[in-house]
Motif scaffolding. Sequence first.
Motif, PDB file in Angstrom:
ATOM      1  N   ALA A  89       0.836  -1.193   0.000  1.00 23.63           N
ATOM      2  CA  ALA A  89       0.000   0.000   0.000  1.00 23.63           C
ATOM      3  C   ALA A  89       0.876   1.250   0.000  1.00 23.63           C
TER       4      ALA A  89
ATOM      5  N   VAL B 114     -13.857   4.755   0.323  1.00 21.97           N
ATOM      6  CA  VAL B 114     -13.251   4.046   1.455  1.00 21.97           C
ATOM      7  C   VAL B 114     -14.186   2.929   1.895  1.00 21.97           C
TER       8      VAL B 114
ATOM      9  N   GLU C 183      -4.327   1.598   8.001  1.00 22.46           N
ATOM     10  CA  GLU C 183      -4.483   1.140   6.629  1.00 22.46           C
ATOM     11  C   GLU C 183      -5.882   1.513   6.183  1.00 22.46           C
TER      12      GLU C 183
ATOM     13  N   VAL D 290      -8.520   0.958   3.295  1.00 18.96           N
ATOM     14  CA  VAL D 290      -8.860   0.081   2.174  1.00 18.96           C
ATOM     15  C   VAL D 290      -9.956   0.753   1.359  1.00 18.96           C
ATOM     16  N   THR D 291      -9.732   0.882   0.068  1.00 16.88           N
ATOM     17  CA  THR D 291     -10.693   1.543  -0.806  1.00 16.88           C
ATOM     18  C   THR D 291     -11.227   0.570  -1.851  1.00 16.88           C
TER      19      THR D 291
ATOM     20  N   GLU E 121      -7.731   0.208  -4.146  1.00 17.86           N
ATOM     21  CA  GLU E 121      -6.399  -0.058  -3.613  1.00 17.86           C
ATOM     22  C   GLU E 121      -6.367   0.266  -2.125  1.00 17.86           C
ATOM     23  N   SER E 122      -5.200   0.081  -1.522  1.00 17.69           N
ATOM     24  CA  SER E 122      -5.030   0.390  -0.104  1.00 17.69           C
ATOM     25  C   SER E 122      -3.993   1.492   0.067  1.00 17.69           C
TER      26      SER E 122
ATOM     27  N   ARG F  80      -1.641   3.542   3.295  1.00 11.84           N
ATOM     28  CA  ARG F  80      -1.231   3.585   4.694  1.00 11.84           C
ATOM     29  C   ARG F  80      -0.834   5.016   5.043  1.00 11.84           C
TER      30      ARG F  80
END
Length: 379
Positions: free
Chosen positions: A2, A186, A197, A199-200, A203-204, A206
């Motif tokens: 990420a 999100v 983290e 998460v979408t 993608e992710s 950080r």
Amino acid sequence: MADRFDVVVIGGGITGLMTAWNLAEAGAYVALLEAGDLGTQASGANAGSLHLQIQYPEFAAYGEEWARAYGPCLGFLKDSLALWQELSDRVGEDLDVKLGGGVVVAQTDAQLETIARKAAIEGAHGVETKMLSRDELQALAPYLSDKAIGGGYCPMEGKANPLRATPAVAVAAQSAGVTIHCNTKVAGIVKEPEGFEIVTSSESFRAKRIVNAAGAKAGTIAAMLGVNIEIDGFPLQVTVTEPVAPLIPHLVYSAAGKLSLKQAANGGCIIGGGWPAARRGDGTLATDPTSLTGNMSVAAGVVPKLGAMRAVRSWTAWVNGTPDWRPILGEVPSCGGFFLALFPWVGFSAAPMTAQLTAELVLGKRPSTPLKGISVLAD
């Protein structure tokens, strides 16, 4: 792996964009995530009012105790409007910012007395609202109906163009180094030892810290970390008339019904005031004919010349709100590194100051304005 950032800002309205911009200018590595397109919710669909005084309908409904609790927020808004006056120069584009003053119009003695009580509380918090007689009001605003018997005038209120402001801030944020991800919803947030983290849908990411500037969806975002905030979305609608010659230099309210009225730079008169839009079965919004009729009737009753103008467009917007109207700003005590940047109901007006203070807090700086008595998180 990420992508890793110092800060991830969630929400691509004007508050989120300005916060990200301020952070990036201070040297932070920032990503902004927006579920749709930038400024398509309240930031781009609001009427462009720059509010300062306590809103009359709420004062009449909730009373003086509520107004005194909200009063410290007026200084915050006053500072924000000062930042609005600098924003055109800062982004290098004319945002149609004009502080021509706001007028609350009374048609009865009882309404005038209520405006006077409201003005007293505003004055106690450093916001001048001058009480005007019938003759004084007509001299200031000759376009008003002869039914107006007086009112309150707050010289610091005004307007800006939301269709210019949010895109201009987005360009400035990108130029400062903000990475903007549109159509990136999100789906979940995980607290980690050294950050989060996010998460979408695609993608992710950080980040060490998160800023939740998601407006009406902020409660859903906060719940992903087990944080409960009392905020909701309210569907409202606004209408604009055909362009006409300059008529209304003020932001106009009515004590006789819900109204916010102003004239844009192109001559169109923008008519709103908190009238509800309709919700379709699929969750999308549509203008409500009953609200349209009621809103236009109140407007024409205050400014008779509006009755001869053609309404050319109405649109809807989700506006975030809370029962007490107080902002939710700062780091969540139970979730270190997670910041809320939410000013309900008048978030467009408050955006520059909300963004400035949020960036200061995220960067570990002392806030330029103490939040005790303003933000519910500082109580």
